[in-house]
Design an enzyme around this catalytic site. Structure first.
Site, mmCIF file in Angstrom:
data_model
loop_
_atom_site.group_PDB
_atom_site.id
_atom_site.type_symbol
_atom_site.label_atom_id
_atom_site.label_comp_id
_atom_site.label_asym_id
_atom_site.label_seq_id
_atom_site.Cartn_x
_atom_site.Cartn_y
_atom_site.Cartn_z
ATOM 1 N N SER A 45 -7.469 -4.941 10.678
ATOM 2 C CA SER A 45 -7.633 -5.932 11.767
ATOM 3 C C SER A 45 -7.375 -7.381 11.369
ATOM 4 C CB SER A 45 -9.046 -5.873 12.382
ATOM 5 O OG SER A 45 -9.174 -4.781 13.261
ATOM 6 N N ASP A 103 1.224 -0.734 9.518
ATOM 7 C CA ASP A 103 1.566 0.468 10.311
ATOM 8 C C ASP A 103 3.069 0.729 10.236
ATOM 9 O OD1 ASP A 103 0.829 1.345 13.825
ATOM 10 O OD2 ASP A 103 1.243 2.565 12.059
ATOM 11 N N ILE A 144 0.833 -1.225 0.000
ATOM 12 C CA ILE A 144 0.000 0.000 0.000
ATOM 13 C C ILE A 144 0.856 1.259 0.000
ATOM 14 C CG2 ILE A 144 -0.271 0.276 2.521
ATOM 15 C CD1 ILE A 144 -3.301 0.747 1.930
HETATM 16 N N1 APR Z 1 0.601 -3.145 2.229
HETATM 17 C C1 APR Z 1 -0.667 -3.629 2.245
HETATM 18 N N2 APR Z 1 -1.140 -4.478 3.182
HETATM 19 C C2 APR Z 1 -0.266 -4.852 4.151
HETATM 20 C C3 APR Z 1 1.071 -4.380 4.209
HETATM 21 C C4 APR Z 1 1.489 -3.497 3.184
HETATM 22 N N3 APR Z 1 2.740 -2.994 3.158
HETATM 23 N N4 APR Z 1 1.668 -4.949 5.307
HETATM 24 C C5 APR Z 1 0.748 -5.741 5.889
HETATM 25 N N5 APR Z 1 -0.417 -5.694 5.196
HETATM 26 C C6 APR Z 1 -1.672 -6.405 5.472
HETATM 27 C C7 APR Z 1 -1.581 -7.654 6.311
HETATM 28 O O1 APR Z 1 -1.186 -8.765 5.514
HETATM 29 C C8 APR Z 1 -3.023 -7.763 6.792
HETATM 30 O O2 APR Z 1 -3.826 -8.416 5.818
HETATM 31 O O3 APR Z 1 -2.493 -5.535 6.225
HETATM 32 C C9 APR Z 1 -3.475 -6.298 6.905
HETATM 33 C C10 APR Z 1 -3.566 -5.774 8.339
HETATM 34 O O4 APR Z 1 -2.547 -6.378 9.115
HETATM 35 P P1 APR Z 1 -1.757 -5.566 10.266
HETATM 36 O O5 APR Z 1 -0.847 -4.599 9.633
HETATM 37 O O6 APR Z 1 -1.186 -6.600 11.188
HETATM 38 O O7 APR Z 1 -2.885 -4.729 11.004
HETATM 39 P P2 APR Z 1 -3.969 -5.178 12.095
HETATM 40 O O8 APR Z 1 -4.331 -6.616 11.997
HETATM 41 O O9 APR Z 1 -5.055 -4.151 11.994
HETATM 42 O O10 APR Z 1 -3.195 -4.998 13.474
HETATM 43 C C11 APR Z 1 -2.882 -3.675 13.887
HETATM 44 O O11 APR Z 1 -0.594 -4.238 14.256
HETATM 45 O O12 APR Z 1 1.148 -3.216 13.213
HETATM 46 C C12 APR Z 1 0.416 -3.246 14.369
HETATM 47 O O13 APR Z 1 0.542 -0.998 15.183
HETATM 48 C C13 APR Z 1 -0.314 -1.945 14.595
HETATM 49 O O14 APR Z 1 -0.956 -2.545 16.802
HETATM 50 C C14 APR Z 1 -1.426 -2.408 15.475
HETATM 51 C C15 APR Z 1 -1.778 -3.768 14.905
#
Ligand code: APR
Length: 172
Positions: A121, A38, A15
């Site tokens: 999430s 993130d 992304i």
């Molecule tokens: N681009 C697009 N999608 C991504 C990327 C990227 N660079 N990196 C990860 N993802 C996807 C993951 O594969 C997943 O399907 O984003 C989705 C959300 O995953 P997470 O990033 O783990 O987010 P979430 O499940 O909402 O957890 C949030 O994780 O990183 C920490 O600080 C954040 O505490 C918070 C928690």
């Protein structure tokens, strides 16, 4: 890979590379960064993002906050905090729907015309992808019924996520 249903399109990408008006970050309540998307967004946007997030001070689950995109191609970052999956009986579905709804409303307020969402999430927070993608697409479709001038991109980061989204797109 691209699939489209009206103004909702599906893509497999990092992304942080997308040239859209806004990308959405799956943040945590502190807004000071983390792992997953993130971590990738903070790394790509640069250190000023952390400073702006610290000034904002945090974000309740289900709500959204906006910052500049800094070194990203995207002008804006909309940070939203998804629910941690606890089995499905603690209002997780509604909170996840609020993430998409509030992010889209905030985008409209800022005149954003193209917005990319990761699967909020569905990573560290453990929300089942098959369920999360249907909530996401339902909110995107509902929003576009009122604001058809926005292009929404659902961004997948794995083949399995893409397949879940593709199946859910067929049901739209
Ligand atoms: N681009 C697009 N999608 C991504 C990327 C990227 N660079 N990196 C990860 N993802 C996807 C993951 O594969 C997943 O399907 O984003 C989705 C959300 O995953 P997470 O990033 O783990 O987010 P979430 O499940 O909402 O957890 C949030 O994780 O990183 C920490 O600080 C954040 O505490 C918070 C928690």
């Amino acid at each position: 890979m691209q699939t489209a249903s009206g103004k909702i399109s599906l893509t497999m990408a990092d992304i942080t590379t997308l040239e859209v008006d806004a990308i959405v970050n799956a943040a945590n309540n502190s807004l000071v960064g983390g792992g997953g998307v993130d971590g990738a967004i903070h790394k790509a946007a640069g250190p000023q993002l952390f400073k702006e997030c610290r000034r904002i001070g945090g974000c309740p689950t289900g709500e959204a906050r906006i910052t500049s995109g800094y070194q990203l191609a995207a002008r804006w970052i909309i940070h939203t905090v998804g629910p941690i999956w606890r089995g499905g009986d603690e209002g997780e579905d509604d909170l996840l729907a609020c993430c998409y709804r509030n992010s889209l409303i905030l985008g409209r307020q800022y005149g954003i015309k193209s917005i990319a969402f990761p699967a909020i999430s569905a990573g560290v927070y453990g929300f089942p992808m098959e369920r999360a993608c249907r909530i996401a697409l339902k909110e995107m479709k509902r929003f576009l019924e009122k604001s058809s001038d926005m292009e929404i991109i659902a961004v997948c980061f794995s083949n399995s996520a893409y397949r879940y989204y593709q199946d859910a797109m067929q049901e739209l």
